[in-house]
Design a protein around this motif. Structure first.
Motif, PDB file in Angstrom:
ATOM      1  N   GLY A  41       0.671  -1.249   0.000  1.00 24.18           N
ATOM      2  CA  GLY A  41       0.018  -0.103  -0.164  1.00 24.18           C
ATOM      3  C   GLY A  41       0.877   1.213  -0.101  1.00 24.18           C
ATOM      4  N   GLY A  42       0.332   2.295   0.021  1.00 21.08           N
ATOM      5  CA  GLY A  42       0.982   3.505  -0.106  1.00 21.08           C
ATOM      6  C   GLY A  42       1.024   4.386   1.181  1.00 21.08           C
ATOM      7  N   GLU A  43       0.004   4.038   2.215  1.00 19.65           N
ATOM      8  CA  GLU A  43      -0.278   4.688   3.428  1.00 19.65           C
ATOM      9  C   GLU A  43       0.542   4.024   4.594  1.00 19.65           C
ATOM     10  N   MET A  44       1.441   4.547   5.230  1.00 18.65           N
ATOM     11  CA  MET A  44       2.196   3.921   6.340  1.00 18.65           C
ATOM     12  C   MET A  44       1.207   3.496   7.178  1.00 18.65           C
ATOM     13  N   ALA A  45       1.571   2.244   8.076  1.00 16.63           N
ATOM     14  CA  ALA A  45       0.930   1.648   9.169  1.00 16.63           C
ATOM     15  C   ALA A  45       1.602   1.349  10.431  1.00 16.63           C
ATOM     16  N   GLU A  46       2.772   0.605  10.478  1.00 15.58           N
ATOM     17  CA  GLU A  46       3.510   0.340  11.555  1.00 15.58           C
ATOM     18  C   GLU A  46       4.606  -0.173  11.168  1.00 15.58           C
ATOM     19  N   SER A  47       5.534  -0.532  12.177  1.00 18.86           N
ATOM     20  CA  SER A  47       6.843  -1.430  11.679  1.00 18.86           C
ATOM     21  C   SER A  47       6.481  -2.720  12.657  1.00 18.86           C
ATOM     22  N   ARG A  48       7.435  -3.770  12.214  1.00 19.77           N
ATOM     23  CA  ARG A  48       7.565  -5.042  13.038  1.00 19.77           C
ATOM     24  C   ARG A  48       8.865  -5.648  12.602  1.00 19.77           C
ATOM     25  N   PRO A  49       9.290  -6.436  13.583  1.00 20.29           N
ATOM     26  CA  PRO A  49      10.650  -7.151  13.467  1.00 20.29           C
ATOM     27  C   PRO A  49      10.677  -7.784  12.107  1.00 20.29           C
ATOM     28  N   TYR A  50      11.938  -7.966  11.428  1.00 17.46           N
ATOM     29  CA  TYR A  50      12.180  -8.341  10.245  1.00 17.46           C
ATOM     30  C   TYR A  50      12.024  -9.850  10.260  1.00 17.46           C
ATOM     31  N   ILE A  51      11.583 -10.522   9.356  1.00 20.01           N
ATOM     32  CA  ILE A  51      11.630 -11.986   9.446  1.00 20.01           C
ATOM     33  C   ILE A  51      12.212 -12.507   8.047  1.00 20.01           C
ATOM     34  N   GLY A  53      13.151 -13.612   4.686  1.00 22.65           N
ATOM     35  CA  GLY A  53      12.106 -13.559   3.297  1.00 22.65           C
ATOM     36  C   GLY A  53      11.393 -12.376   3.022  1.00 22.65           C
ATOM     37  N   ASP A  54      11.555 -11.373   4.122  1.00 20.33           N
ATOM     38  CA  ASP A  54      10.990 -10.072   3.896  1.00 20.33           C
ATOM     39  C   ASP A  54      11.660  -9.169   2.980  1.00 20.33           C
ATOM     40  N   ASP A  55      10.799  -8.411   2.362  1.00 21.53           N
ATOM     41  CA  ASP A  55      11.432  -7.531   1.136  1.00 21.53           C
ATOM     42  C   ASP A  55      12.244  -6.602   1.879  1.00 21.53           C
ATOM     43  N   VAL A  56      13.639  -6.603   1.713  1.00 22.33           N
ATOM     44  CA  VAL A  56      14.525  -5.531   2.234  1.00 22.33           C
ATOM     45  C   VAL A  56      14.174  -4.276   1.732  1.00 22.33           C
ATOM     46  N   ARG A  57      13.415  -4.001   0.766  1.00 24.07           N
ATOM     47  CA  ARG A  57      12.954  -2.569   0.416  1.00 24.07           C
ATOM     48  C   ARG A  57      12.174  -2.045   1.315  1.00 24.07           C
ATOM     49  N   ARG A  58      11.639  -2.853   2.128  1.00 31.55           N
ATOM     50  CA  ARG A  58      10.708  -2.203   3.119  1.00 31.55           C
ATOM     51  C   ARG A  58      11.248  -2.073   4.554  1.00 31.55           C
ATOM     52  N   MET A  59      12.569  -2.171   4.697  1.00 30.12           N
ATOM     53  CA  MET A  59      13.198  -1.695   5.994  1.00 30.12           C
ATOM     54  C   MET A  59      12.768  -0.668   6.561  1.00 30.12           C
ATOM     55  N   ASP A  60      12.656  -0.576   7.688  1.00 33.45           N
ATOM     56  CA  ASP A  60      12.418   0.547   8.552  1.00 33.45           C
ATOM     57  C   ASP A  60      13.651   0.976   9.163  1.00 33.45           C
ATOM     58  N   TRP A  61      14.494   1.907   8.814  1.00 34.92           N
ATOM     59  CA  TRP A  61      15.811   2.143   9.274  1.00 34.92           C
ATOM     60  C   TRP A  61      15.700   2.821  10.771  1.00 34.92           C
ATOM     61  N   ASN A  62      14.686   3.835  10.615  1.00 39.83           N
ATOM     62  CA  ASN A  62      14.602   4.400  12.059  1.00 39.83           C
ATOM     63  C   ASN A  62      14.322   3.532  13.058  1.00 39.83           C
ATOM     64  N   ALA A  63      13.303   2.576  12.787  1.00 41.88           N
ATOM     65  CA  ALA A  63      12.951   1.864  14.075  1.00 41.88           C
ATOM     66  C   ALA A  63      14.197   0.746  14.043  1.00 41.88           C
ATOM     67  N   THR A  64      15.021   0.449  13.048  1.00 48.61           N
ATOM     68  CA  THR A  64      15.960  -0.627  13.266  1.00 48.61           C
ATOM     69  C   THR A  64      16.936   0.094  14.150  1.00 48.61           C
ATOM     70  N   ALA A  65      17.387   1.320  13.934  1.00 42.79           N
ATOM     71  CA  ALA A  65      18.169   2.003  14.780  1.00 42.79           C
ATOM     72  C   ALA A  65      18.127   2.481  16.079  1.00 42.79           C
ATOM     73  N   ARG A  66      16.688   2.508  16.273  1.00 41.94           N
ATOM     74  CA  ARG A  66      16.084   2.901  17.755  1.00 41.94           C
ATOM     75  C   ARG A  66      16.059   1.663  18.600  1.00 41.94           C
ATOM     76  N   THR A  67      15.825   0.342  17.801  1.00 36.27           N
ATOM     77  CA  THR A  67      15.782  -0.785  18.742  1.00 36.27           C
ATOM     78  C   THR A  67      17.029  -1.616  18.437  1.00 36.27           C
ATOM     79  N   THR A  68      17.865  -1.631  17.786  1.00 33.08           N
ATOM     80  CA  THR A  68      18.968  -2.190  17.288  1.00 33.08           C
ATOM     81  C   THR A  68      18.623  -3.729  16.876  1.00 33.08           C
ATOM     82  N   VAL A  69      17.388  -3.960  16.444  1.00 32.38           N
ATOM     83  CA  VAL A  69      16.678  -4.900  15.909  1.00 32.38           C
ATOM     84  C   VAL A  69      16.296  -4.728  14.406  1.00 32.38           C
ATOM     85  N   PRO A  70      16.403  -5.254  13.568  1.00 30.87           N
ATOM     86  CA  PRO A  70      15.976  -5.179  12.200  1.00 30.87           C
ATOM     87  C   PRO A  70      14.444  -5.001  12.187  1.00 30.87           C
ATOM     88  N   HIS A  71      13.820  -3.889  11.524  1.00 35.57           N
ATOM     89  CA  HIS A  71      12.463  -3.834  11.310  1.00 35.57           C
ATOM     90  C   HIS A  71      11.931  -3.669   9.807  1.00 35.57           C
TER      91      HIS A  71
END
Length: 302
Positions: A41-51, A53-71
C-alpha cells in the motif's frame, strides 16, 4: 482430488475454477483482504521485526536504529490496483505425467490470481503467449471480463515442438511501460531462456509473483528402460536408458540444481515465488501461500 481441466468442457472448466475460489469449503479465502497480497500500500501503518524472506526494500531504518533489531515497514493495503496475468504457453508447458499437464495447472494458477484479486474490485489484464504471438487483453473490471481472460487461456492452441513463437521475455518486456504500479503474476515453468532481465525490470516498478509449474518427471526418472526424450522447444530427440542408477541420479541432481537456480533468480529479481506441481493439490498450496502472506503482513508467522 481436483478434476483435470482436460476432462471438462470450457464452460464446465470455468464454472469449476470459479467454485474453487469463491466457495472453497475451508473458508480460508474469505475475509477483508481476499487477495494474493495484503499490500503493498501507499499509506504507512506500523513496523514489525524483520523475518527472513521479507522484502528488504521495506526496511524501517529508523526503527532498526532505535531498537537495534531489524524492522520492516507495514503499509495499509491498497484497495484498488491493476493486476496483470502473464501466462506462458510455450511448448514445454504442454507436458504432464500426473494429475494434469502444466498448461492446465497454469490456467488454474491464473484463475486463482484472477478470482482472488477481482473480488477486491481490481482491474485485471493479461498477456498470453502462444503459437499465434502474444495476445494482450487490456485491464478491466468485472466477472465477465475475468471469465473472458480465463476462456482465452483455456482456448490457447498447442505449440508444435521446434517452433519459435513469442517468448515469455517478450510478454514481460511489453509490461515495462505500464503507467501505474500494480501486481504482475507470471505463470510459467521458466525453462526457456531470456526471462531473467525482463522479470527484474518489471519487479523494479511492480509487485511480481512468479508462479512456477513443475511436473514430477522433470525432477526424477523412473526405471522403465529405454526412453525417447523430445525437447519441446527445439524438437530434438534423444534416447536414454533409465536402467542405470547413475543416469537417474545425475538427472535428479541436475534437475534440483536447475530448480534451485530458477528460485534464486526469481528472488534476486525482487519477485515472490510460488511453486505448484502437477502431482499435488495445487488449490491447497495456493491457500497456504495466501495465508502465509497475510500472516507475514499482519505481524509475523503464527
Amino acid at each position: 482430488m481436483t478434476p483435470t481441466l482436460r476432462e471438462l468442457t470450457p464452460e464446465q472448466a470455468l464454472k469449476h475454477l470459479e467454485l474453487l475460489f469463491t466457495r472453497h469449503p475451508d473458508g480460508l479465502l474469505q475475509g477483508d483482504h481476499p487477495s494474493l497480497f495484503p499490500g503493498p500500500g501507499g499509506e504507512m501503518a506500523e513496523s514489525r521485526p524483520y523475518i527472513i524472506g521479507d522484502d528488504v526494500r521495506r526496511m524501517d531504518w529508523n526503527a532498526t536504529a532505535r531498537t537495534t533489531v531489524p524492522h520492516v515497514r507495514l503499509t495499509l493495503a491498497d484497495r484498488e490496483l491493476t493486476t496483470w496475468i502473464v501466462l506462458d504457453a510455450s511448448a514445454s508447458m504442454d507436458f504432464g505425467t500426473a494429475r494434469m499437464e502444466k498448461r492446465d495447472l497454469a490456467v488454474g494458477a491464473a484463475a486463482a490470481v484472477a478470482f482472488l484479486t477481482e473480488r477486491a474490485g481490481n482491474r485485471l489484464g493479461a498477456q498470453l503467449t502462444g503459437a499465434d504471438g502474444i495476445r494482450r487483453i487490456p485491464p478491466r473490471t468485472g466477472r465477465r471480463h475475468l471469465l473472458t481472460i480465463l476462456r482465452a487461456a483455456l482456448d490457447r492452441p498447442r505449440v508444435a515442438p521446434g517452433t519459435a513463437p513469442d517468448t515469455l521475455a517478450d510478454a514481460l518486456g511489453a509490461l515495462r511501460a505500464l503507467p501505474a504500479r500494480g501486481l504482475v503474476a507470471v505463470v510459467s515453468d521458466f525453462l526457456e531462456p531470456g526471462w531473467e532481465r525482463p522479470l527484474r525490470t518489471v519487479a523494479q516498478r511492480h509487485q511480481v509473483l512468479a508462479i512456477e509449474t513443475v511436473d514430477p518427471r522433470e525432477l526424477e526418472l523412473p526405471a522403465v528402460g529405454l526412453l525417447t526424450f523430445v525437447d519441446p522447444e527445439t524438437g530434438r530427440r534423444r534416447e536414454v536408458s533409465t536402467h542405470a542408477r547413475k543416469v537417474r541420479e545425475r538427472y535428479a541432481e541436475a534437475a534440483l540444481e536447475q530448480r534451485a537456480l530458477i528460485k534464486r533468480t526469481i528472488h534476486r529479481a525482487g519477485a515472490a515465488h510460488l511453486r505448484l506441481r502437477t502431482d499435488r493439490d495445487w488449490v491447497r498450496d495456493v491457500v497456504k501461500y495466501v495465508e502465509n502472506q497475510r500472516r507475514r503482513a499482519g505481524g509475523g508467522a503464527a
